[in-house]
Design an enzyme around this catalytic site. Structure first.
Site, PDB file in Angstrom:
ATOM      1  N   TYR A  22      -4.707  -2.336  14.908  1.00 32.87           N
ATOM      2  CA  TYR A  22      -5.217  -1.510  13.716  1.00 32.87           C
ATOM      3  C   TYR A  22      -3.906  -0.985  13.269  1.00 32.87           C
ATOM      4  CZ  TYR A  22      -8.159   1.530  11.215  1.00 32.87           C
ATOM      5  OH  TYR A  22      -8.595   2.320  10.088  1.00 32.87           O
TER       6      TYR A  22
ATOM      7  N   LYS B 145      -2.440  -0.896   9.288  1.00 34.94           N
ATOM      8  CA  LYS B 145      -2.415  -0.119   8.330  1.00 34.94           C
ATOM      9  C   LYS B 145      -0.812   0.448   8.099  1.00 34.94           C
ATOM     10  CE  LYS B 145      -6.942   0.531   7.840  1.00 34.94           C
ATOM     11  NZ  LYS B 145      -7.517   0.495   6.428  1.00 34.94           N
TER      12      LYS B 145
END
Length: 263
Positions: free
Chosen positions: A169, A173
């Site tokens: 993740y 990002k």
């Protein structure tokens, strides 16, 4: 130049906005906020049944909305979604690329590579396809002259604040944030502003149950204000970045985390 004595308001009644990942969480909230301030809002996600309920709620409050099925990883679906939106609501000048996925399930050594691929496909590739098609449409509709193109990409504090067991993740990002800055530079002279919002931890479907665990409670205890962010924390930032007031704001990453990264 704006009159400094004029009230500072957000009137988005002349804007057509697309929000991806609008079927729940931050996307649902942001769609409601844009609609409440006058924007015609296209609600995009894979779970169309939820979008229909959200559309009805927005219309019940006097807003204008449409639901469109969209898998942000699919380029053909993305183009078709933009075609459908422009046919029903008019030219799109405002986009929030919010669709996201979290597949980290502990240590990176224990996670299947397919989860890494899926995370990058949704969070990074999906944001790129959404932003690129938006920019193409905005430019074709005269953004260079009007300077009204607005693209907001939802990043995360994990893009720069190191957290354990979030390699997939966080990588996606971090990519989103840097990609957005490059796109802002690429399109700076074309009247398309690209900005990122890096939220801290808000209770949403993507982290459902986290803060009921010992690990989640320890996270909260380590934050200066010892609380999860309220759902309305991003409202003002979203409205500003989508409005005419943000004409001279592009390439920024705005952190909204209630000080969570200060500790």
């Amino acid at each position: 130049m704006r009159d400094p004595f004029a009230p500072f308001t957000y009137n988005l009644s002349d804007r057509v906005a697309l929000v991806t990942g609008a079927s729940s969480g931050l996307g649902e909230r942001m769609a409601k906020v844009l609609a409440a301030h006058g924007a015609k809002v296209a609600l995009a996600a894979r779970r169309v049944d939820r979008l229909s309920a959200l559309k009805a709620e927005i219309e019940a409050h006097g807003g204008t909305a449409m639901a469109v099925a969209l898998d942000v990883m699919d380029e053909a679906q993305t183009i078709a979604a933009y075609d459908a939106i422009e046919a029903e609501l008019g030219p799109i000048d405002t986009v929030i690329a919010n669709a996201g996925l979290a597949r980290d399930r502990g240590r990176a050594t224990d996670n299947p590579i397919d989860d890494f691929t899926a995370t990058l496909d949704v969070n990074l590739k999906g944001a790129f396809l959404t932003a690129r098609e938006a920019a193409k449409r905005m430019m074709a509709n005269g953004s260079r002259d009007t300077e009204r193109g607005r693209i907001v990409i939802i990043s995360s504090i994990t893009s720069y604040d190191t957290q354990p067991n979030m390699a997939f993740y966080a990588a996606s990002k971090a990519g989103v944030s840097q990609m957005g800055k490059v796109l802002a530079l690429d399109w700076a002279r074309m009247g398309v502003n690209v900005n990122m919002i890096a939220p801290g931890y808000i209770q949403t479907e993507i982290n459902d149950g986290l803060f009921d665990t010992d690990y989640g409670r320890a996270m909260i205890a380590g934050w200066p204000r010892r609380r999860v962010i309220d759902a309305d924390a991003l409202d003002g930032t979203v409205l500003f970045l989508c409005s005419d007031h943000a004409r001279q704001v592009t390439g920024t990453i705005t952190t909204v985390d209630d000080g969570q990264t200060l500790g």
